[in-house]
Design a protein around this motif. Structure first.
Motif, short mmCIF file in Angstrom:
data_model
loop_
_atom_site.label_atom_id
_atom_site.label_comp_id
_atom_site.label_asym_id
_atom_site.label_seq_id
_atom_site.Cartn_x
_atom_site.Cartn_y
_atom_site.Cartn_z
N SER A 180 0.68 -1.25 0.02
CA SER A 180 0.08 0.08 0.11
C SER A 180 0.75 1.28 -0.23
O SER A 180 0.48 2.30 -0.71
N LYS A 181 2.05 1.14 0.59
CA LYS A 181 2.86 2.48 0.84
C LYS A 181 3.55 2.47 -0.84
O LYS A 181 3.89 3.71 -1.23
N ILE A 182 3.90 1.40 -1.26
CA ILE A 182 4.65 1.62 -2.77
C ILE A 182 3.42 2.37 -3.64
O ILE A 182 3.80 3.36 -4.45
N ARG B 82 3.20 5.72 -2.83
CA ARG B 82 4.68 6.54 -3.43
C ARG B 82 4.55 6.88 -4.87
O ARG B 82 5.12 7.90 -5.25
N VAL B 83 4.45 5.79 -5.76
CA VAL B 83 4.09 6.01 -7.03
C VAL B 83 3.16 7.12 -7.50
O VAL B 83 3.31 7.44 -8.72
N LYS B 84 2.26 7.43 -6.89
CA LYS B 84 1.08 8.44 -7.29
C LYS B 84 1.56 9.83 -7.06
O LYS B 84 0.87 10.69 -7.36
N ASN B 85 2.66 10.09 -6.48
CA ASN B 85 3.15 11.19 -6.15
C ASN B 85 3.52 12.15 -7.36
O ASN B 85 4.26 11.41 -8.21
N CYS B 86 2.79 13.18 -7.47
CA CYS B 86 2.88 14.15 -8.55
C CYS B 86 4.38 14.54 -8.81
O CYS B 86 4.96 14.87 -9.91
N ASN B 87 5.12 14.40 -7.87
CA ASN B 87 6.72 15.05 -7.86
C ASN B 87 7.79 13.92 -8.33
O ASN B 87 8.96 13.92 -8.40
N ARG B 88 7.04 12.54 -8.43
CA ARG B 88 8.07 11.30 -8.81
C ARG B 88 8.52 11.61 -10.13
O ARG B 88 7.96 12.06 -11.11
N PRO B 89 10.02 11.42 -10.15
CA PRO B 89 10.71 11.42 -11.53
C PRO B 89 9.81 10.64 -12.68
O PRO B 89 9.45 9.31 -12.39
N GLY B 90 9.48 10.98 -13.81
CA GLY B 90 8.71 10.39 -14.60
C GLY B 90 7.14 10.43 -14.48
O GLY B 90 6.59 10.25 -15.31
N LEU C 189 -1.60 1.69 -10.57
CA LEU C 189 -0.84 0.79 -9.87
C LEU C 189 -1.57 0.29 -8.92
O LEU C 189 -2.12 1.02 -7.74
N THR C 190 -2.28 -1.15 -8.79
CA THR C 190 -2.95 -1.54 -7.62
C THR C 190 -2.25 -2.23 -6.43
O THR C 190 -0.87 -2.47 -6.69
N GLU C 191 -2.54 -2.45 -5.39
CA GLU C 191 -2.18 -2.86 -4.40
C GLU C 191 -1.66 -4.14 -4.66
O GLU C 191 -0.40 -4.70 -4.35
N GLU C 192 -2.31 -5.19 -5.37
CA GLU C 192 -1.90 -6.54 -6.01
C GLU C 192 -0.81 -6.36 -6.82
O GLU C 192 0.26 -7.30 -6.70
N ASP C 193 -0.61 -5.48 -7.63
CA ASP C 193 0.51 -5.22 -8.53
C ASP C 193 1.63 -4.96 -7.75
O ASP C 193 2.98 -5.50 -7.90
N ALA C 194 1.46 -4.19 -6.89
CA ALA C 194 2.57 -3.72 -5.94
C ALA C 194 3.13 -4.92 -4.96
O ALA C 194 4.20 -5.15 -4.93
N LYS C 195 2.24 -5.89 -4.75
CA LYS C 195 2.78 -7.20 -3.92
C LYS C 195 3.44 -7.93 -4.81
O LYS C 195 4.54 -8.51 -4.33
N GLU C 196 3.11 -8.06 -6.06
CA GLU C 196 3.68 -8.91 -7.06
C GLU C 196 4.99 -8.41 -7.46
O GLU C 196 6.01 -9.08 -7.44
N ILE C 197 5.09 -7.07 -7.58
CA ILE C 197 6.39 -6.39 -7.76
C ILE C 197 7.48 -6.51 -6.54
O ILE C 197 8.46 -6.90 -6.67
N LEU C 198 6.81 -6.43 -5.29
CA LEU C 198 7.70 -6.63 -4.28
C LEU C 198 8.20 -7.96 -4.22
O LEU C 198 9.31 -8.34 -3.84
#
Length: 115
Positions: free
Chosen positions: A36-38, A41-49, A55-64
């Motif tokens: 959920s923290k990932i 974080r990636v929703k932050n408008c100041n993120r590079p790119g 990105l869903t929480e399930e996606d983030a879990k699989e990435i992790l």
């Protein structure tokens, strides 16, 4: 975080004037985010790119999970090969947020025990 052990001079006795002469063990601790923290974080408008909105929480879990597996494989490569050099690395990933070393090893042992 960094931990060192089996040092000469002993802990508390080394400094700039009395530097370390030997370190027998070094442990690096990397703290990995929970899914959920990932996502946050990636929703932050100041993120590079720019932000990643879908990105869903399930996606983030699989990435992790994939990151932990790759991290463990890369850091532990050749740990048991005495010809691979004088420094040996072993990695362990906790099971927070996604499957880590313990869960993966228990799954492997459990699934292989019926053969």
């Amino acid at each position: 975080s960094l931990l060192i052990g089996d040092v000469e001079p002993p802990n508390g006795e080394y400094n700039f004037d009395n530097p370390l002469k030997r370190v027998g063990a070094i442990q690096n601790l990397y703290f990995l985010n929970i899914p959920s923290k990932i996502v946050d974080r990636v929703k932050n408008c100041n993120r590079p790119g720019g932000p990643i909105e879908d990105l869903t929480e399930e996606d983030a879990k699989e990435i992790l999970r994939q990151f932990k597996l790759k991290f463990e494989d890369d850091w532990s490569r050749d740990w048991d090969d005495e010809d691979s050099g004088n420094v040996q690395f072993v990695a362990f990933a906790d099971d927070t947020g996604a499957e880590g070393t313990t869960q993966r090893v228990l799954n492997e042992v459990t699934l292989s025990s019926g053969q």
